[in-house]
Write an enzyme that holds these catalytic residues in place. Structure first.
Site: not given
Ligand code: 3PG
Ligand code: MG
Length: 379
Positions: A39, A176, A330, A353
């Site tokens: 990043r 999830k 991620g 996200g």
């Protein structure tokens, strides 16, 4: 401009100006050591572009979730150190989230942030899905633009929505279903098939009536999975699984516990923790035949060598396929790096996200704020 969002060229002459750059320097740390500086490196084109044109550059970022209080464990000092090696001219403010005004999008905090600056650049793609002060505030105060990284991410990810080479395959993993339900629903309208692995596959298998033993299960998501499966969309689920037996511990091979290949049904007391070899081969073929691949989330607990094979096989197929390949941030980016295929992927997103939300919604709060600023720049 990308869809009404001003870019660096739209700012005019920046020489002698003080530019505030919102970056996403939320890097993984092991104590004070940065374990992946992607990043930071990804922000360099924008920072260099500004410096080369005579601007004074101050960067700002959040790091972790310090919840509105100064906390040395979340200091940006390690990032400041790395930045000093790469581009010593750039100043860096302290963690924005040390002030509660950042997450609350407080107007007084925005004023404080922009004070003394003439121009704002948002290059924090990974945080542009947040309605936070440093993301949505400055464009209403200063001439503003998207940096190179933000612009590139938007071009690639919106390109997937608008003009993918077919067949378009989404490979979804991670723990999830609840985190990914929205994006899976949105993807079903765009892709030709979805491949599901990781912890969330067990809620899908349960929705088909399979026994999932002690595997991860989100009981309140079973109905949602059942409707997705009934929608007629092509959804590939694991046909075999690698399971850990009673007494075994993840990330701790020394703790014992047997590891075994099982089918779609997981025996009581056993935990499915990776796709099995048959499934890995099927998923690999789907990826090799694709025109576009979007991969988000590991297919198993790849940090534990006993359960890394499924994620490794998918990473290798993503590297090998002739498809246009995108990794959505991620854990899957970390996996690609660990398996040495990160240079064989067309685009590795710096946002987890944010990339999912952009694909799902087609827009982000940070982009909307810049678009509004763009209207003022041109009128
Ligand atoms: C991320 O790493 O996902 C981004 O930096 C955003 O961080 P957040 O999820 O804490 O808002
Ligand atoms: Mg996050």
């Amino acid at each position: 401009m990308i869809d009404g969002v001003p870019e660096l060229e739209d700012l005019g002459d920046v020489s002698g100006k003080s530019v505030l750059v919102r970056a996403d320097f939320n890097v993984p740390l092991d104590g004070e050591r940065i374990t992946d500086d992607l990043r930071i490196r990804a922000s360099l084109p924008t920072l260099r572009w500004l410096l080369e044109r005579g601007a004074t550059v101050t960067a700002c970022s959040h790091l972790g979730r310090p919840k509105g209080e100064a906390n040395p464990a979340y200091s940006l000092d390690p990032v400041r150190g790395r930045l000093a090696e790469l581009l010593p001219e750039v100043k860096l403010k302290e963690n924005l989230r040390f002030d509660p005004g950042e997450e609350a999008n407080d107007a007084a905090f925005v004023d404080q942030l922009v004070a003394g600056h003439d121009v704002y650049v948002n290059d924090a793609f990974g945080a542009s899905h947040r309605q936070h002060a440093s993301i949505v505030g400055p464009p209403s105060r200063l001439p503003s633009a998207a940096g190179r990284l933000l612009a590139k991410e938007v071009e690639v990810l919106l390109g997937l929505r608008e003009r993918p080479r077919r067949p378009f395959v989404a490979v979804m993993g991670g723990a999830k279903v609840s985190d990914k339900l929205g994006v899976i629903e949105a993807l079903l309208a765009i892709v030709d098939s979805i491949v599901v692995g990781g912890g969330m596959a067990y809620t899908f298998l349960a929705a088909q009536g399979h026994n999932v033993g002690a595997s991860l299960l989100e009981a309140d998501m079973i109905d949602a999975c059942r409707s997705l499966l009934a929608s007629g969309a092509t959804i590939h689920l694991p046909e075999d699984n690698t399971a850990l037996g009673p007494g075994g511990k993840l990330l701790d091979p020394g703790a014992g516990g047997e590891v075994r290949q099982v089918g779609r049904d997981i025996p009581d007391g056993w935990m499915g923790v990776d796709i099995g070899p048959g499934t890995a081969a099927v998923f690999g073929d789907v990826i090799l035949d694709a025109g576009t691949v979007l991969w988000n989330g590991p297919l198993g607990v790849f940090e534990d060598e006993r359960f890394a094979a499924g994620t490794r096989a998918v990473a290798e197929a993503v590297a090998e396929t002739r498809a246009f390949t995108v990794i959505g941030g991620g854990d899957s980016a970390a996996a690609a790096k660990m398996f040495g295929v990160d240079n064989d992927v067309d685009h590795i997103s710096t946002g987890g996200g944010a990339s999912l939300e952009l694909i799902e919604q087609g827009d982000l709060p940070g982009l909307a704020a810049l678009r509004a600023a763009g209207k003022r720049l041109t009128t």
